[in-house]
Design an enzyme around this catalytic site. Structure first.
Site, mmCIF file in Angstrom:
data_model
loop_
_atom_site.group_PDB
_atom_site.id
_atom_site.type_symbol
_atom_site.label_atom_id
_atom_site.label_comp_id
_atom_site.label_asym_id
_atom_site.label_seq_id
_atom_site.Cartn_x
_atom_site.Cartn_y
_atom_site.Cartn_z
ATOM 1 N N CYS A 8 10.202 15.720 3.087
ATOM 2 C CA CYS A 8 9.519 16.294 4.233
ATOM 3 C C CYS A 8 8.356 17.111 3.690
ATOM 4 O O CYS A 8 8.437 17.650 2.589
ATOM 5 C CB CYS A 8 10.481 17.164 5.031
ATOM 6 S SG CYS A 8 10.117 17.183 6.770
ATOM 7 N N CYS A 80 9.774 13.197 8.357
ATOM 8 C CA CYS A 80 8.706 13.586 9.282
ATOM 9 C C CYS A 80 7.549 12.618 9.114
ATOM 10 O O CYS A 80 7.378 12.018 8.056
ATOM 11 C CB CYS A 80 8.261 15.023 9.050
ATOM 12 S SG CYS A 80 7.575 15.364 7.430
ATOM 13 N N CYS A 87 3.351 9.892 1.787
ATOM 14 C CA CYS A 87 4.214 9.425 0.704
ATOM 15 C C CYS A 87 4.889 8.114 1.098
ATOM 16 O O CYS A 87 6.105 8.048 1.191
ATOM 17 C CB CYS A 87 5.262 10.493 0.384
ATOM 18 S SG CYS A 87 6.318 10.032 -0.985
#
Length: 143
Positions: A8, A80, A87
């Site tokens: 995240c 998220c 990423c």
């Protein structure tokens, strides 16, 4: 034992909660870690709502993805949309998955309303972990 990395952006709430829940609920099958692209410290509300269900994450710390670049994982899971976009590829993960949850740290309101937002996300993540994390692997259903 399967390894899982929760990703995240800030590694402050959702990924910390997921790491703690997997360690507590599925620790016989999974070794859990968490990291972020811009780590910022574990949110105090995340620690508090986990303590409410007798899971102590106060010793967990916010970590950078760079700390895990050379470690192999069975699963890397973005929690998220920001981390999914920034990423999309983790080189040493056999499976890269996404399961989005709202960010309780972005909630605006009173202290009690913020805690309610953290509790809601904690409970959503806990339900997902109970349903998806099986001894043989993780089944992901996008929402």
């Amino acid at each position: 034992m399967k390894t899982v990395l929760f990703i995240c952006t800030h590694n402050s709430a959702r990924s910390q909660i997921a790491e703690g829940l997997v360690r507590a609920l599925k620790g016989n099958y999974y070794e859990a870690y968490s990291a972020g692209s811009y780590p910022s410290g574990v949110h105090p509300c995340a620690i508090q709502v986990m303590r409410e269900i007798d899971i102590d994450i106060s010793s967990q710390c916010s970590k950078s993805l760079d700390e895990f670049r050379e470690k192999k994982f069975d699963y890397a899971i973005t929690l998220c949309d920001n981390s999914r976009e920034s990423c999309p590829f983790f080189p040493h993960a056999y499976n890269i998955l996404h399961k989005g949850f709202s960010d309780p740290a972005q909630h605006q309101g009173t202290a009690e309303e913020t805690l309610l937002a953290f509790r809601q996300i904690r409970d959503e993540i806990a339900l997902w972990i109970q349903q998806a994390f099986q001894p043989v692997g993780i089944k992901i259903n996008e929402r």
